[in-house]
Write an enzyme that holds these catalytic residues in place. Structure first.
Site, mmCIF file in Angstrom:
data_model
loop_
_atom_site.group_PDB
_atom_site.id
_atom_site.type_symbol
_atom_site.label_atom_id
_atom_site.label_comp_id
_atom_site.label_asym_id
_atom_site.label_seq_id
_atom_site.Cartn_x
_atom_site.Cartn_y
_atom_site.Cartn_z
ATOM 1 N N GLY A 264 0.792 -1.220 0.000
ATOM 2 C CA GLY A 264 0.000 0.000 0.000
ATOM 3 C C GLY A 264 0.822 1.266 0.000
ATOM 4 N N TYR B 295 -6.712 -17.969 2.812
ATOM 5 C CA TYR B 295 -6.454 -16.747 2.039
ATOM 6 C C TYR B 295 -6.957 -16.901 0.608
ATOM 7 C CZ TYR B 295 -3.918 -12.604 0.429
ATOM 8 O OH TYR B 295 -3.589 -11.371 -0.086
ATOM 9 N N ASN C 267 3.465 -13.363 -6.413
ATOM 10 C CA ASN C 267 4.245 -13.193 -5.188
ATOM 11 C C ASN C 267 5.037 -11.888 -5.165
ATOM 12 O OD1 ASN C 267 3.932 -16.167 -5.908
ATOM 13 N ND2 ASN C 267 4.548 -16.310 -3.765
ATOM 14 N N ARG D 245 8.364 -20.118 -8.090
ATOM 15 C CA ARG D 245 7.449 -19.000 -7.914
ATOM 16 C C ARG D 245 7.614 -18.023 -9.073
ATOM 17 N NH1 ARG D 245 5.639 -22.214 -5.196
ATOM 18 N NH2 ARG D 245 5.096 -22.183 -2.968
#
Length: 351
Positions: A37, A170, A199, A240
Site C-alpha cells: 500500500g 487466504y 508473489n 514462484r
C-alpha cells in the site's frame, strides 16, 4: 529508522489514460500504510492523485516521509461505521488491506485468515458503494489458483478446484472478494476492476520470522546466520513467479484505471524461478554486504506449498500492454540492501 526508499516509478511510466483517470482524484487506499500500500500511495502521488490512507496506525512508518502530501484517516475496517466515515468524499478505492502471513502460519490459521479478510472487504466494498465512488479496485492474489494448475497459469483457472491447501483460507477469501465485487457490479452497477497479482517482494516487506513470506524469510535467515548456512525449506525445486513491489503497485493502478470489467487480470513477471535460484541470489547479495560466505542449505522435509507458480501474462499484455520491468536479480539486490539499511540493526543473530 526513517525509510529512505523512494519509488523509481514516475508519471511517465503510466499509460496516458491512467494519468488522466487519477490526476486530481481523491483515492481511498485501504491497507495504504503497509508494504504494498505504501508504494501504491507513492505512485498515486506521482500521478497527481490525492491519496487518503485508511489505516489503524495514526503515524504509519512507511508514510512518514510523505508528510502532509497525504491524508491519513484512522479507521478499523472491521467496524463498518468507521469505514464508511473514512471513505466520505473519495471517488475511487484501492482495496489493499489484507491479513496474510507465511506458509506455516497460513496453513495453521485458515479460518482466522478467511474471516479477517472477508470481514474487512465486506465493509470496504459496501462503504464504497454507499458513498458513490466511481471505481473500486480489488487486489486479489494468485493464491486463488489450485495446487495443480496449468503452467503458466491463465486467469480462467481462478475458480477451478480448490485453492492451494497451505493457503486455503487466504485463497478462498480472495476468490470470494472477486465474486462479491463482480456481483456488486452486476446488481448495483459499481465500476469494479480486479487485479490478481503474484508473489510480491521488495523494500518494506514483512521480515517478522513468525509471518514472513519466502523472500523476506530467506533474507532474514541469511543475515542472522553466524555459521555460513542459509536454511531453506524443501529441495529448492519448487518455483514462484516473483513480482517486485514497484511493478506490483504499477500493475494494480493500471488495471484499476483501464480495465473496469469485473474480470480478473493476472499481474506478474513472465518468469518462473526456482527457490534454489532465489536462495542462491539472496545468499550472494547478503555475502557481499556482510563480507562472509553464506551458502544455501536445503531441507527436503520442509513445508513448500504449491509445487510450481508461473504467471500467464498473455491477457495482461494484450489488453493493457503491461510488462514487469524489474528483473529478479535487480529486485533482490535492492531488497537485500534495503533490509541491511533499515531492518538488520534490530535483529539478534542466531547460531
Amino acid at each position: 529508522m526513517t525509510d529512505t526508499y523512494t519509488t523509481s516509478v514516475t508519471a511517465t511510466d503510466f499509460h496516458d489514460d491512467t494519468r488522466r483517470f487519477f490526476e486530481g482524484r481523491i483515492v481511498a487506499v485501504t491497507g495504504g500504510s503497509g508494504f504494498i500500500g505504501s508504494h501504491v500511495v507513492e505512485q498515486l502521488l506521482a500521478l497527481g492523485a490525492e491519496p487518503i490512507v485508511l489505516t489503524r496506525k495514526a503515524q504509519p512508518r512507511f508514510l512518514a516521509h510523505l508528510g502532509d502530501r497525504i491524508e491519513v484517516r484512522v479507521a478499523d475496517l472491521e467496524d463498518y461505521r468507521r469505514t464508511r466515515e473514512a471513505m466520505e468524499g473519495t471517488t475511487a478505492v484501492l482495496s489493499l488491506a489484507a491479513s496474510v502471513a507465511g506458509l506455516e502460519y497460513n496453513a495453521s490459521h485458515p479460518a482466522s485468515i478467511f474471516q479477517a479478510n472477508l470481514q474487512t472487504f465486506f465493509n470496504a466494498i459496501r462503504a464504497a458503494h454507499e458513498v458513490g465512488v466511481d471505481r473500486f479496485g480489488v487486489v486479489s492474489s494468485a493464491c486463488v489458483y489450485p495446487r495443480h494448475c496449468s503452467i503458466p497459469t491463465p486467469e480462467s483457472e481462478g475458480f477451478v478446484d480448490e485453492p492451494e491447501p497451505t493457503n486455503s483460507g487466504y485463497g478462498w477469501a480472495k476468490r470470494m472478494e472477486e465474486y462479491l465485487a463482480a456481483q456488486y457490479a452486476q446488481e448495483f452497477g459499481l465500476s469494479v476492476a480486479i487485479a490478481r497479482p503474484y508473489n510480491a517482494y521488495g523494500p518494506r516487506d514483512n521480515f517478522d520470522p513468525e509471518s514472513s513470506h519466502v523472500i523476506p524469510a530467506l533474507i532474514l535467515k541469511a543475515f542472522r546466520s553466524t555459521n555460513g548456512r542459509l536454511p531453506v525449506w524443501g529441495d529448492g525445486s519448487h518455483s514462484r513467479s516473483f513480482l517486485y513491489v514497484d511493478d506490483f503497485a504499477r500493475g494494480v493502478i493500471e488495471v484499476t484505471a483501464r480495465y473496469p470489467k469485473a474480470d480478473a487480470l493476472n499481474i506478474g513477471a513472465d518468469e518462473e524461478t526456482t527457490i534454489a535460484r532465489t536462495a542462491t541470489l539472496v545468499a550472494k547479495f547478503a555475502s557481499e554486504i556482510l563480507g562472509r560466505e553464506i551458502t544455501p542449505e536445503f531441507d527436503p522435509r520442509g513445508l513448500t506449498g504449491q509445487p510450481r507458480r508461473h504467471c500467464d501474462t498473455t491477457k495482461l499484455e494484450s489488453i493493457l500492454g503491461f510488462r514487469a520491468r524489474v528483473s529478479l536479480e535487480e529486485g533482490l539486490r535492492k531488497t537485500v540492501q534495503w533490509f541491511h539499511q533499515h531492518e538488520n540493526h534490530t535483529l539478534p543473530a542466531d547460531a
